[in-house]
Design a protein around this motif. Structure first.
Motif, short mmCIF file in Angstrom:
data_model
loop_
_atom_site.label_atom_id
_atom_site.label_comp_id
_atom_site.label_asym_id
_atom_site.label_seq_id
_atom_site.Cartn_x
_atom_site.Cartn_y
_atom_site.Cartn_z
N HIS A 33 -17.01 -5.93 -26.16
CA HIS A 33 -17.50 -4.65 -26.70
C HIS A 33 -18.87 -4.32 -26.08
O HIS A 33 -19.79 -5.14 -26.06
N GLY A 34 -18.95 -3.11 -25.54
CA GLY A 34 -20.19 -2.67 -24.93
C GLY A 34 -20.43 -3.19 -23.52
O GLY A 34 -21.46 -2.86 -22.91
N LYS A 35 -19.47 -3.96 -22.99
CA LYS A 35 -19.61 -4.54 -21.65
C LYS A 35 -18.91 -3.66 -20.60
O LYS A 35 -18.17 -2.74 -20.91
N ARG A 36 -19.16 -4.00 -19.33
CA ARG A 36 -18.52 -3.30 -18.21
C ARG A 36 -17.48 -4.23 -17.58
O ARG A 36 -17.78 -5.40 -17.30
N ILE A 37 -16.27 -3.72 -17.37
CA ILE A 37 -15.24 -4.53 -16.72
C ILE A 37 -14.71 -3.81 -15.50
O ILE A 37 -14.68 -2.57 -15.43
N GLY A 38 -14.30 -4.60 -14.52
CA GLY A 38 -13.62 -4.08 -13.34
C GLY A 38 -12.16 -4.49 -13.38
O GLY A 38 -11.83 -5.61 -13.82
N VAL A 39 -11.26 -3.61 -12.95
CA VAL A 39 -9.83 -3.88 -12.95
C VAL A 39 -9.32 -3.75 -11.52
O VAL A 39 -9.47 -2.68 -10.91
N LEU A 40 -8.71 -4.81 -11.00
CA LEU A 40 -8.18 -4.79 -9.64
C LEU A 40 -6.68 -4.54 -9.70
O LEU A 40 -5.93 -5.31 -10.29
N VAL A 91 -21.33 -2.14 -3.60
CA VAL A 91 -21.33 -3.32 -4.45
C VAL A 91 -21.34 -2.88 -5.92
O VAL A 91 -22.04 -1.93 -6.29
N HIS A 92 -20.56 -3.60 -6.75
CA HIS A 92 -20.46 -3.29 -8.18
C HIS A 92 -20.63 -4.58 -8.96
O HIS A 92 -20.06 -5.62 -8.59
N ASP A 93 -21.36 -4.52 -10.05
CA ASP A 93 -21.54 -5.68 -10.92
C ASP A 93 -20.84 -5.42 -12.26
O ASP A 93 -20.99 -4.35 -12.86
N PHE A 94 -20.10 -6.45 -12.72
CA PHE A 94 -19.36 -6.33 -13.98
C PHE A 94 -19.59 -7.57 -14.83
O PHE A 94 -19.86 -8.67 -14.33
N ASP A 95 -19.40 -7.38 -16.13
CA ASP A 95 -19.47 -8.52 -17.04
C ASP A 95 -18.20 -9.36 -16.99
O ASP A 95 -18.22 -10.56 -17.30
N PHE A 96 -17.10 -8.71 -16.60
CA PHE A 96 -15.79 -9.39 -16.62
C PHE A 96 -14.85 -8.59 -15.72
O PHE A 96 -15.01 -7.37 -15.58
N VAL A 97 -13.89 -9.27 -15.10
CA VAL A 97 -12.90 -8.55 -14.29
C VAL A 97 -11.49 -8.93 -14.72
O VAL A 97 -11.23 -10.06 -15.16
N VAL A 98 -10.58 -7.96 -14.60
CA VAL A 98 -9.18 -8.12 -14.99
C VAL A 98 -8.33 -7.91 -13.74
O VAL A 98 -8.52 -6.92 -13.02
N ILE A 99 -7.41 -8.81 -13.52
CA ILE A 99 -6.60 -8.79 -12.29
C ILE A 99 -5.20 -8.28 -12.61
O ILE A 99 -4.51 -8.82 -13.47
N SER A 100 -4.79 -7.24 -11.91
CA SER A 100 -3.47 -6.65 -12.11
C SER A 100 -2.81 -6.48 -10.74
O SER A 100 -2.58 -5.37 -10.27
N THR A 101 -2.52 -7.62 -10.13
CA THR A 101 -2.08 -7.61 -8.72
C THR A 101 -0.65 -8.09 -8.53
O THR A 101 -0.29 -8.60 -7.48
N GLY A 102 0.18 -7.92 -9.54
CA GLY A 102 1.60 -8.09 -9.31
C GLY A 102 2.12 -9.50 -9.48
O GLY A 102 1.48 -10.39 -10.05
N LEU A 103 3.29 -9.71 -8.88
CA LEU A 103 4.13 -10.84 -9.20
C LEU A 103 4.71 -11.46 -7.93
O LEU A 103 5.01 -10.75 -6.96
N LEU A 104 4.87 -12.77 -7.94
CA LEU A 104 5.60 -13.47 -6.89
C LEU A 104 6.84 -14.11 -7.52
O LEU A 104 6.74 -14.84 -8.51
N SER A 105 8.02 -13.82 -6.98
CA SER A 105 9.26 -14.43 -7.47
C SER A 105 9.71 -15.50 -6.49
O SER A 105 10.02 -15.20 -5.33
N ASP A 106 9.73 -16.73 -6.95
CA ASP A 106 10.12 -17.87 -6.11
C ASP A 106 10.44 -19.02 -7.04
O ASP A 106 9.58 -19.47 -7.81
N PRO A 107 11.67 -19.55 -7.02
CA PRO A 107 12.02 -20.67 -7.91
C PRO A 107 11.10 -21.87 -7.73
O PRO A 107 10.92 -22.66 -8.68
N GLY A 108 10.52 -22.02 -6.55
CA GLY A 108 9.64 -23.14 -6.31
C GLY A 108 8.35 -23.09 -7.11
O GLY A 108 7.63 -24.10 -7.19
N LEU A 109 8.05 -21.95 -7.71
CA LEU A 109 6.84 -21.81 -8.51
C LEU A 109 7.08 -22.14 -9.99
O LEU A 109 6.14 -22.16 -10.76
N ARG A 110 8.33 -22.41 -10.35
CA ARG A 110 8.66 -22.65 -11.75
C ARG A 110 8.72 -24.14 -12.04
O ARG A 110 9.58 -24.85 -11.50
N PRO A 111 7.84 -24.65 -12.89
CA PRO A 111 7.83 -26.10 -13.16
C PRO A 111 9.12 -26.61 -13.77
O PRO A 111 9.54 -27.74 -13.48
#
Length: 476
Positions: free
Chosen positions: A219-226, A336-356
């Motif tokens: 609350h009251g902070k600045r966030i960046g979203v990629l 240059v931009h300064d943020f208190d927090f950043v949120v990443i919205s950069t998609g998905l990788l589908s590969d069975p090798g990534l599933r434990p």
């Protein structure tokens, strides 16, 4: 007279409709045991919309020894109350993805029972929370067998027995003949986070959109979203609703995404008929599809853009990111931009090798890179997808023993390239569910065909009891 009949009346109506169409078919699958314990015909991993509807569809086919497992607590399966932050679903309200053609099981029937015809007419898009309430009702009214708090850690194939041993967190073990991975968007791989974020920032300064985020603490902070897709705008709007002072979205593209190919696919039968395409055409179609960022809905964009603290940076990829005086410093081509927090919205990788949970079998699962050579440039995102059979079953790579894969079905977003918008896409579930259910039932039948055919050949139960000559005539 009101048209708001209420849920009890709807539920009675639903029970009658299911009875009229003979929805619950007789059980026919031969029971199996292992070391004196019952073996599941089908274990469904994931208790969201795909898992629940798969269990119902199997019941319709007479496959009843089914259990659904979900890692979340009851009522919080799937993304809708965990990490999804859109105000409404993006799909049209008239789609009927999981009702199997039973009128009183539709979302519309559920809604109108509570709010009437006028209430339905007033709905533009389905609210996210309302959809989750419908799924809770769906599970309850159908009495679907769901085990919550069950996180699958490993699938151990037992090919000599035709089974899979399922290892859950905490040491619980189950055995099943068939396993359906109804594990959603991320269930076929993992969410992608750029290496510069993972490697340069301490974990308390960033989160992916797929994770729980305590926006109230910001609350009251600045966030960046990629990110430039719909989820980036959903999260920016949600953060601003929670009292974040500023939410700035950064896109690599110089223009906002405007085309949503899913709408075309819904209109022309593309979702239903995509599996009939040849592999080369599928590859080309998915190359184009993945080239689009799904745009935000118009109302989501307008809501986000109306906030005083919202900003959008086009043509602004992140060139560098690092911690600076306790903040996140982001460098783009424009400054240059300064943020208190950043949120990443950069998609998905589908590969069975990534599933434990697939570690025992991932190396033998066929990928699109193994089976298809496109005429043009290869797409690494497509190539990593599993190359699935027509019923969502995993297939083996050439030259390897595929027995450990028999009975494993990928009913999640990794089916996209093989079978189109199907699992984990509300637009395609209506067509995908019959395909999955039939494939599982067919496998169960064919696995037991020798015993079933032998029983058929020995079958001698008398149905006709008449005699000739008639008893009276014979006595005369």
């Amino acid at each position: 007279m009101t048209d708001k009949i209420g849920l009890p009346a709807l539920e009675a109506q639903l029970a009658r409709e299911l009875e009229l169409i003979g929805f619950a078919r007789p059980e026919w699958v031969r029971p199996r045991t292992l070391d004196g314990a019952a073996v599941l015909d089908v274990a469904v991993i994931g208790g969201g919309q795909c898992g629940l509807s798969a269990a119902l569809g199997l019941r319709r086919e007479g496959v009843t020894h089914v259990r659904v497992f979900d890692e979340n607590e009851a009522g919080f399966e799937g993304p809708w109350e965990t990490y999804a932050r859109m105000v409404t679903l993006r799909t049209p309200k008239h789609l009927n993805p999981i009702d199997f053609g039973v009128p009183s099981l539709t979302y519309r029937a559920w809604w109108e029972a509570q709010y009437g015809l006028a209430g339905w007419s007033a709905v533009d898009k389905i609210a996210r929370g309302d959809w989750m309430e419908y799924l809770r009702w769906y599970r309850r009214v159908l009495d679907l067998p769901v085990v919550n708090g069950a996180k699958l850690e490993r699938i151990e194939p037992l090919p000599d027995l035709g089974l899979h041993r399922l290892h859950f967190a905490g040491g619980t073990v189950e055995h099943a003949r068939k396993v359906v991975l109804a594990t959603g968007i991320q269930g076929g791989g993992e969410w992608h986070t750029p290496a510069m974020v993972r490697e340069n920032l301490p974990r308390h300064l960033w989160a992916h959109t797929s994770e729980p985020i305590d926006f109230a603490a910001l609350h009251g902070k600045r966030i960046g979203v990629l990110g430039g897709g719909a989820s980036a705008f959903d999260n920016a709007n949600f953060a601003l609703m929670q009292g974040v002072a500023a939410a700035e979205v950064f896109m690599r593209r110089k223009e906002l995404p405007r085309i949503n190919p899913i709408r075309f696919m819904e209109r022309v039968g593309f979702t239903a008929r995509y599996p009939a395409l040849d592999d080369q055409t599928k590859y080309a179609a998915m190359d184009a599809f993945l080239g689009h960022n799904q745009p935000p809905t118009n109302d989501t964009f307008e809501r986000a853009a109306s906030w005083p603290g919202f900003a959008l940076h086009l043509g602004a990829p992140w060139l560098d990111v690092k911690e600076h005086d306790g903040l996140v410093r982001v460098t783009t081509p424009h400054g240059v931009h300064d943020f208190d927090f950043v949120v990443i919205s950069t998609g998905l990788l589908s590969d069975p090798g990534l599933r434990p949970e697939l570690a025992d079998v991932a190396d033998i699962i066929a990928r699109w890179s193994d089976r298809v050579s496109p005429p043009g440039k290869r797409n690494a995102l497509i190539d990593a997808h599993p190359y699935l059979g027509s019923a969502f079953e995993f297939l083996p790579r050439d030259g390897v023993d595929g027995a450990p894969l028999h009975g494993l079905f990928a009913f999640n977003y990794s089916a996209l390239v093989s079978l189109g918008l199907s699992a984990s896409a509300l637009s395609g579930l209506h067509n995908a569910l019959p395909r999955l259910v039939k494939g599982i039932a067919d496998q169960l039948f064919l696995d037991d065909r020798e015993a079933l055919v032998a029983d058929f050949l020995d079958y001698d139960e008398h149905e006709f009891l008449g005699e000739w000559p008639r008893a009276k005539e014979a006595a005369a």
